[in-house]
Every structure is written in C-alpha cells, then in structure tokens.
Design an enzyme around this catalytic site. Structure first.
Site, PDB file in Angstrom:
ATOM      1  N   LYS A  93       0.806   4.165   7.462  1.00  0.00           N
ATOM      2  CA  LYS A  93       0.481   5.236   5.937  1.00  0.00           C
ATOM      3  C   LYS A  93       0.940   6.217   6.467  1.00  0.00           C
ATOM      4  O   LYS A  93       1.478   6.683   7.058  1.00  0.00           O
ATOM      5  CB  LYS A  93      -1.104   5.130   5.989  1.00  0.00           C
ATOM      6  CG  LYS A  93      -1.837   4.173   5.676  1.00  0.00           C
ATOM      7  CD  LYS A  93      -2.000   3.415   4.669  1.00  0.00           C
ATOM      8  CE  LYS A  93      -2.488   1.936   4.765  1.00  0.00           C
ATOM      9  NZ  LYS A  93      -2.579   0.888   3.636  1.00  0.00           N
TER      10      LYS A  93
ATOM     11  N   SER B 255       0.893  -1.446  -0.396  1.00  0.00           N
ATOM     12  CA  SER B 255       0.186  -0.107   0.377  1.00  0.00           C
ATOM     13  C   SER B 255       0.695   1.202  -0.033  1.00  0.00           C
ATOM     14  O   SER B 255       0.362   2.424  -0.308  1.00  0.00           O
ATOM     15  CB  SER B 255      -0.782  -0.136   0.808  1.00  0.00           C
ATOM     16  OG  SER B 255      -0.278  -0.207   2.914  1.00  0.00           O
TER      17      SER B 255
END
Length: 533
Positions: free
Chosen positions: A137, A88
């Site tokens: 993230k 990701s």
C-alpha cells in the site's frame, strides 16, 4: 661436492627418505624420486591438483552452499521481487484477474535498514492482522499525527498545528492522477457552427473560429470518480465496474492539458475549472490582447470579490504553439506553459475541517475570445482527476485516526476497492474452556451460494469461516494474527465485538517498491516497465 649438496645449492629439495614404491592414479609403480626434468615443487603442485580432482563433489557443494547463502542474504537484506495479487493499488500497480495482468515489482529492502519509511512511498509490509501475508500500500499517515479523510482528500494535523489538506510532490501527483476518457462529450450551447471537435486516444481536438465556449461534461452532469478512469485503453473493456461504487462522488481536483495555437485576431483563450459555485480562470492572452490580465483568477464563496495571481497572463504569439497545463489540486491552483510554472495561487478549502460534505458540481470550460474570427487550434486536450479517498469501505469504516508514534497509516490508490486502514478489524473469540483465552484474527467475512443447496454459506476465503453454514455451524475456522489456523467449537466459544486495527507497526514494514519489471502484454497494448512513484 656430492650430488645432494649440489642440488641443495640450486634451491631444490631432494628427499633423503628410503626409496619406496607407490601407486599412481593409473596403478603403475613409481619411485619417490623426481622424474628427470621435474622439480619437487612441480610434483607438489601436481599432487595438489590431483587431490582437488579427487573431491569435485566437495567443491560443488561448497559453491552451491555459498550461492544459496548469498541469494538468501541478498533477498532478505537488499532486493526481492513480488507479484501484485490484487487490485487495491490499481491502476498504479495492476493485479487483476479479469485481464490476467499482475505486475511484478522489485522491492528495495536495504534502505529501511538504515532509515524510516517516508510519506507517499509504496511499502511492502507484513499484514498486521495476518503476519503470514505480505501487503503493498501507499504510506499516507506518519507516526504521531492526526489524519482524517474529508471531501475526497486526506487532511493531516501534526502536533500543535491546525488541520490542512495533505499536498503531494509533483512526481506523486503524476503517478496518482487518472486520465478521464472524455469521448468528445463536450457540451457546446455557445459553440458556433464554425467550431469543430474530434476525439482520438491522444485527446480531443478543438478548432475554433469566432467567440465561443465548450464545457465538459454535458449539461446536468459532473466529473465523478469513475472506477475505470486511468486504466490502459486496452484493458478497460475487460474490467467490471460492478459493485465498485463507480461515479458516486464529484471530483473537483483536476488537471487539464492541451497544445494551443492562436491566429492573429484572437485576444484570449481561457480554461475555467468549476468547483461548486467557485470558478478558477486560467487565461492565455492572445496575439491581439492588450492590458495586464492576470494569469489566474478565483471567484465565488470563500473569496472577497476576485482573488488573482501576481503573475500576468502569458501572451501567445500568432502561429506559435505552446503546451498548456492548468490544475486545481489540494487547494493550490497552478498554471504551466511549456512545462514551466508561470503562476500559482493558494485558495481556501471549499469545505472546512469536520464540515459535512455536500455535492459540488465539477466541470471544465474552454472559452475563446476571437472577435476577428482568426481561429485557434486546441489539440491533445486531456483531463485527469485526482484520487478521491472514499469515506466508506467495508463494514463500519474508520475515517479519522490518531496514529501511534511507532506506526504508519497506509491506504490503497484504488480507494473504491481497497482493504486498508479504513476497514481493517480483528474478529475476536472468547474461549470458555481451558485457560479461557481470546483468539483473534483478521475479520474478513464473505458469503457465497452453495451450488447444490442454493443456500448462503461462508466463502472459502472467509475469516472466520463457519462450517457447514453460518446458521447452526458445527465448527468455526479462524486464522489468527500469526497465520495459524484454529478450529473452534461454537458451543464453547463466544464471539466478541470486532476491534478496529488500522495501523502498520514499524517493525512489520519490509521494504519499498521501486520498479515494475513485468508484465509485457502486447495483446492489451500494455507495457508495464516503469519506476514506482
């Protein structure tokens, strides 16, 4: 004076207790008197040493216990190593099964005990939909602001202000930009035969004589968000683009860099960035140039005539080489020569906030004005594109948020293949027996083909998971927000609509990634030791 009194005057202690027989560790009898030549202090010191030697296991246990406590405290409060499990955050942080490359990062936990997270930091946090898992993230949205995605950019609207495109510091730009492999695919309809083009891993090399121009990519093409852009060359052939929405979107936020050398007779070398019908020109004056040509000019929709920078174009000296870098990022044009910013120009957005996005051609042109045919050399010509935040990810994506005061919005750098605040949602089940409560867990439903029956069934990692199959299931397995597994009876359970859950509460953020320390993969020409930006 007695012998005893004489000893006392010398500072020694002599026992006046009755003489008794004791056994040494060797088992031989001794008396309570100090041997000749040894004081009572020396005997006491030896006794202490013997006592310590008598219990070495206790010392070892204490040392191990102290070490364990120190390590646990250090790991909990200061630093910890994490393995990146998924893609990701690629290519910023690699976690790829196809290549076997999984970055190990050192996470600073100390800082967040004394300050709040900052925008653009890459944070490790407990996944709000399953707190038994750690996610990583980039922090994009801050507490109390409105944020939305449009045209590939993140827009913010702090309280009491107008919406604006979110701009990043230079170091973050460098980390997020993705190198495009141009493969020498420049179109040259106006390229004289005397122009030559060669392509290497270090970039394209263009040698010119006379007037002409070249454009990337080929005619009727546009620069788009290729999934493999930015990956190390040694792994590109091993990573699949399938089902990754590769090259779906035109990307107009670009950077171009090259080393430029001009011979006598050249009057200008110009890099032109195309953004739909708008043109942004970055001009280097050649050795033969006269006049005060501006370094940057912008024309097209949104400009009244021509908008130019205050700075005059840099002038090349014949035979001298300069490193040139031009970019259009987040509605700011910048021009650098030999690493120094020589000109910049603010430009209005190509689309207004909340305006429907339309297709915008994105191309780059190199134009050389060389009436005398002196020649130029444009070496190591490279192109980078910015991250394009896609507005579609998973089911029923969210692309606009009002962020609570005690929470953050996080997004993955690999926007085409990241589960983040755009699509996080909770699956909810109403229990119709017992206390009639609601059980909630991460909604991540995936299907797979049963190799024996050929039927579609719930993937083993699906949540919730229906067994034996989705239609007519006898049991529903759901892992809740705390990571606990529930087995539900479909006959006494009702599925409620999923609830979007896009934010990370402050108390779940554990630390920030600071450095990649592994892997080293010479077989892929990959060496991942680097600071995290």
């Amino acid at each position: 004076m007695t012998d005893q009194e004489d000893a006392k005057t010398k500072g020694e202690y002599v026992s006046t207790a009755p003489k008794t027989s004791v056994l040494s560790q060797g088992g031989s009898p001794t008396t309570g008197q100090a041997p000749a030549g040894k004081s009572a202090r020396a005997l006491e010191k030896e006794a202490r040493k013997k006592a310590q030697k008598a219990h070495p296991w206790r010392d070892n246990i204490e040392a191990v216990a102290i070490s364990i406590v120190t390590i646990v405290l250090f790991k909990y409060f200061v630093l910890e190593a994490y393995k990146i499990p998924t893609g990701s955050m690629q290519p910023t942080l690699m976690g790829n099964e196809e290549t076997g490359i999984y970055d190990r990062v050192i996470v600073d936990k100390f800082s967040y005990h004394y300050r709040d997270p900052e925008r653009f930091e890459i944070a490790v946090f407990k996944y709000p939909l399953d707190s038994s898992k750690n996610f990583i993230k980039r922090i994009v949205g801050m507490p109390g602001e409105r944020l939305f995605l449009q045209g590939g950019d993140a827009w913010i609207q702090p309280k009491g202000e107008e919406p604006r495109v979110l701009r990043r510091p230079r170091a973050i730009q460098d980390a997020q930009l993705r190198r495009i492999d141009t493969h020498g695919e420049w179109e040259g309809k106006r390229r004289p035969e005397s122009w030559t083009l060669a392509s290497t891993d270090d970039g394209d090399t263009l040698r010119t004589k006379g007037n002409g121009r070249m454009t990337y990519p080929q005619e009727f093409e546009s620069i788009r968000d290729g999934y493999l852009d930015g990956y190390p060359a040694g792994v590109i052939g091993k990573i699949s683009e399938k089902n990754k929405r590769s090259k779906w979107n035109d990307v107009t936020d670009l950077r171009v860099a090259a080393e430029v050398t001009a011979a006598p007779g050249v009057s200008a070398v110009t890099f032109i960035l195309h953004e739909g019908d708008r043109r942004f020109r970055f001009t280097l004056r050649g050795p033969e140039a006269t006049g005060d040509t501006r370094a940057i000019s912008a024309t097209g929709p949104g400009f009244e005539g021509e908008s130019t920078s205050e700075a005059v174009a840099y002038q090349l000296k014949a035979g001298d080489s300069v490193e040139v870098e031009v970019q259009n990022l987040n509605d700011l044009l910048e021009f650098r020569v030999d690493g120094e910013l020589v000109a910049s120009l603010e430009i209005p957005p190509a689309i207004s906030p909340n305006e429907a996005r339309h297709v915008m051609e994105s191309r780059i042109t190199v134009d050389v004005a060389d009436d005398a045919g002196g020649g130029t050399s444009i070496e190591d010509l490279k192109i980078w594109r910015d991250i394009f935040y896609t507005e579609t990810s998973g089911r029923n994506p969210v692309t606009e948020w009002n962020i609570p005061e005690d929470a953050y919005l996080v997004l993955g750098d690999n926007s085409q293949d990241s589960s983040d605040g755009r699509d996080w949602s909770l699956a909810q089940f109403q229990l119709m027996d017992g206390d009639g409560g609601i059980v909630r867990g991460n909604s991540r439903e995936m299907q797979a083909i049963n190799p024996r029956t050929g039927q579609m069934v719930s993937h083993p990692e699906s949540n919730p998971r229906y067994v034996p199959q989705q239609v007519g299931a006898k049991q529903i397995f759901l892992r809740d927000e705390l990571g606990e597994l529930h087995v539900l009876d479909p006959q006494t359970t009702e599925r409620l609509p999923d609830e979007h859950f896009s934010f990370v509460p402050r108390e779940l953020i554990r630390g920030r990634a600071v450095v990649v320390v592994w892997p080293l993969a010479p077989q892929h020409d990959v060496y991942r030791l680097k600071w995290v930006r």
